[in-house]
Design an enzyme around this catalytic site. Structure first.
Site, short mmCIF file in Angstrom:
data_model
loop_
_atom_site.label_atom_id
_atom_site.label_comp_id
_atom_site.label_asym_id
_atom_site.label_seq_id
_atom_site.Cartn_x
_atom_site.Cartn_y
_atom_site.Cartn_z
N ARG A 309 0.86 -1.19 0.00
CA ARG A 309 0.00 0.00 0.00
C ARG A 309 0.89 1.23 0.00
NH1 ARG A 309 -2.64 1.05 5.39
NH2 ARG A 309 -1.14 2.75 5.46
N HIS A 313 -3.70 4.74 4.40
CA HIS A 313 -4.89 3.89 4.41
C HIS A 313 -6.05 4.67 3.78
CE1 HIS A 313 -8.23 1.46 5.79
NE2 HIS A 313 -8.72 2.51 6.44
N TYR A 322 3.63 6.09 11.28
CA TYR A 322 3.77 4.69 11.72
C TYR A 322 4.64 3.82 10.82
CZ TYR A 322 -0.32 4.33 8.57
OH TYR A 322 -1.17 4.40 7.50
#
Lengths: 411, 336
Positions: A309, A313, A322
């Site tokens: 990815r 998100h 993160y």
């Protein structure tokens, strides 16, 4: 011999690198392109166990298609594959900006994962049904669904087919083989199995494709789906898109840092394999193999699409808080668009100049659709969906208590 | 002919399956064995294993797969072995079945019936006695039905199967074999010897959303459904009060007209249900009655329900709102 009991401690999985660390994929074993064998269509799960731990790859580092999974797609097929992925990426880029401009509430892009949905879609037939998550918009783009309709939905404008009821990108397009997206994760997986069972009960020839992310395989829906799919030999392709991250949680959490997502299929006797999700040719070949198995009445196949990815998100999180900086660039399977482009150039059917030109044309096409959608309205301007529609279609026929409430609301 | 509720439900399945080959029936022990309560007996043999079959023990799987089948174009009628077991399927029911039509703008629909035996009276303890109806009536997009006799069980189930939306069909299991009135220490009259056991052999439907006045009266209206329809009658008889008893039959959509007309006539309202009191369906009925009949009321609306505790095992009859509690509350309401 008696020993004093030792205090226990809890193991909490954590990724190898977080912000501040150098990205590190050294643990990630990548087989060479062309190495994976291609089992017979009716191969048993047992006979191909190893394939749940390996990765089917077709395009090598020079952009050459190698090995038993090469399908000899035509240049036109390859070019349209490239075009679909580029359209999806351009569409995402424009809509991400539109969200930042306040024209809609929320957005989720497929950046880096374009090959998974775009290639898979080309192996389905009219009438087959996908039960997607929010990151398979490529199923619509590659399926020829009008981009403006997608934008109408994203903007919840007066032409939104979902009448302003759903958050952006939770599309529904039955005629394009795209089931209504729910928004709470995993629920669609067992529905896909049920849809496929329905097709089998009716003596139909249609198949279903189930989609889930690495994180949501933890949900009990996934387990129930595997039980039902294996028990009834449902004509369904079970896709797990392992894009490494479930918001801020790394994929090792959902698989307990052992085995693979594909290996989950073994306990159910479901033939399971992993594919290079950034390799358009590999995804196409594996999807075709699994779809053919379903159509031949050979039951379900579990495919783990190994991808990354590349974006956040959604528009609501910042991955730099993160993930290690530069992790996307360090991702060893590269970029799906770059890889297919290189392959086409290698075949002598494409060039950097044509790529640049195509990028411009595609962006113009997306802008055109966007202009048309915005001429109708966005979430915050123009003609929006009607509030009367809140009350419609809760039931086929509006019951008296809703008629009363609608009047009370003033519609 | 005379039928039990079990036979009436089996018969409804049979007629629906004969009439429409899109109707499929499945659940735990539903196929070969015909269901633990026998409500699907003989269907697999008659219609084949692809139209009536057993499932793995997964309520999530049963309902989730049924939603997919309904979206495909079939008409699944699934059994949850006990209503107490439905919770693993709750997300599928609430977030999926109930909202599919609305969220997809009518692109996909979910014509689905989820049957489940509910209620107590069989020493089933906390996991075989619950009455979870308000967990479904609270959800937009669902219809919730509970019959109280064989005739309605058949007609309502056939109406539910014809309905284009998801229907929760709760079967009061204590009534399966006869009209249990709460007197657990007395034998029940079997449906075979009861007028309400008279069920027409042909295909018929009982419309959803229509209540039935099972006993006309002038002093107080009792709103109830399922097993408590019979308990309420016993309670009213024992109290010697001329009560009008309304069997709601369908909770959503609710027949507000029948309710309002009755309470406006009697001026008093007692609500009786097995489920726990707080936020139970009786709370909704109570709110409805006070807002629509306020100036007709001569006494506070009263609820007779299960206690707000888990359903007990050995102490079942101190939990169950039996005829004595109904009678006592009726008298209290009449004294106001």
């Amino acid at each position: 011999m008696h020993k004093d009991p030792q205090p226990l401690s809890l193991h909490v999985p954590e990724p190898g690198c977080r912000p501040g660390d150098a990205p590190d994929f050294s643990d990630f074993i990548i087989p060479k392109a062309g190495e994976a064998r291609k089992p017979a269509l009716d191969a048993s799960a047992q006979s191909m166990r190893d394939m749940a731990f390996s990765i089917v790859r077709v395009l090598n580092k020079d952009g050459k298609a190698v090995g038993p999974w090469v399908e000899n797609l035509s240049v036109d097929q390859l070019k349209s594959g490239l075009r679909h992925m580029m359209l999806l990426r351009a569409f995402d880029a424009r809509m991400l900006i539109a969200q930042r401009q306040g024209k809609t509430s929320f957005y989720m892009q497929s950046l880096g994962e374009e090959a998974v949905s775009c290639a898979f879609r080309m192996t389905l037939k009219d009438g087959d049904m996908n039960f997607p998550t929010y990151r398979q918009s490529g199923l619509l783009i590659a399926g020829g669904y009008p981009m403006q309709m997608m934008m109408n939905q994203i903007y919840s404008n007066a032409e939104d087919p979902l009448k302003g009821r759903q958050m952006p990108i939770l599309y529904s397009a039955k005629d394009y083989g795209y089931f209504s997206i729910s928004g709470n994760l995993g629920t669609q997986y067992i529905q896909a199995v049920g849809w496929a069972m329905g097709s089998a009960i009716a003596g139909d020839t249609k198949i279903a494709a189930a989609w889930i992310g690495d994180g949501s395989t933890s949900a009990s829906d996934f387990h129930a789906s595997m039980v039902f799919a294996s028990a009834y030999h449902a004509p369904v392709v079970l896709n797990v898109v392992n894009n490494q991250w479930a918001i801020s949680t790394f994929q090792g959490m959902a698989r307990g840092e052992v085995a693979t997502f594909a290996a989950r299929g073994h306990g159910f006797g479901i033939p399971s394999l992993r594919v290079d999700g950034n390799d358009y040719l590999a995804v196409h070949a594996v999807a075709k193999w699994a779809a053919d198995r379903a159509r031949a009445g050979l039951g379900p196949t579990l495919i783990e699409h190994v991808t990354y990815r590349a974006g956040g998100h959604s528009t609501s999180d910042d991955p730099s808080s993160y993930r290690a900086k530069g992790e996307g660039h360090a991702w060893p399977l590269g970029d799906p668009i770059e890889r297919l482009k290189t392959h086409l150039i290698m075949l002598g059917a494409w060039s950097e100049e044509r790529q640049t030109q195509a990028e411009t044309e595609i962006m113009d096409e997306v802008r055109e659709a966007q202009k048309a959608a915005e001429a109708i309205g966005t979430l915050t301007s123009g003609k929006s969906s009607s509030s009367r529609d809140i009350f419609e279609e809760v039931y086929a026929v509006m019951p008296p208590h809703l008629v009363k409430q609608r009047k009370e609301a003033g519609y | 002919m005379r039928m039990t509720i079990i036979e009436a439900i089996q018969n409804a399945h049979d007629l629906a399956m004969a009439r429409d080959d899109k109707v499929v029936v499945f659940g735990e022990d539903v196929g070969f064995f015909g269901g633990v309560f026998r409500c699907t007996a003989g269907l697999q043999e008659k219609y084949g294993p692809s139209r009536c079959f057993d499932t793995p023990i997964s309520e999530l799987g049963i309902v989730g797969s049924a939603i997919g089948m309904a979206a495909y174009g079939l008409k699944p009628v699934v059994e949850i072995q006990f209503a107490d077991y439905v919770y693993p399927a709750y997300d599928q029911i609430v977030s999926e079945a109930a909202r599919l039509r609305h969220r997809s703008g009518g692109d996909f629909t979910c014509p689905l019936v989820i049957r489940m035996p509910s209620g107590g009276g069989i020493y089933g303890g906390q996991t075989h006695s619950q009455s979870p109806e308000s967990l479904f009536t609270h959800v937009a997009g669902l219809k919730t039905v509970m019959p109280s006799n064989p005739r309605d069980a058949k007609g309502l189930l056939l109406a539910a199967i014809e309905d284009p939306d998801p229907v929760i069909f709760l079967e009061p299991k204590r009534l399966y074999n006869g009209p249990f009135d709460g007197h657990h220490d007395r034998p029940i009259v079997p449906w075979k010897k009861h007028d309400l056991g008279d069920v027409a052999k042909n295909y018929y439907t009982t419309p959803l959303g229509k209540a039935e006045i099972v006993r006309a009266g002038s002093k107080v209206t009792i709103l109830t459904y399922g097993t408590m329809v019979h308990v309420a009658q016993a309670g009213a008889n024992e109290a010697g009060i001329d009560a009008e008893i309304i069997d709601l039959r369908t909770l959503i959509p609710l027949d507000t007209e029948t309710i309002e007309a009755s309470v406006k006539k009697t001026g008093r309202c007692v609500i009786v249900h097995e489920a726990t009191k707080t936020c139970g369906f009786g709370a909704e009925l109570s709110a409805l009655v006070q807002s629509s009949c306020f100036f007709y009321l001569e006494a506070p609306v009263t609820r007779v329900t299960g206690w707000d505790t888990p359903y007990p095992h050995a102490q079942e009859w101190d939990y169950f709102p039996g005829p004595a509690r109904v009678a006592q509350n009726l008298k209290k309401v009449m004294e106001v």
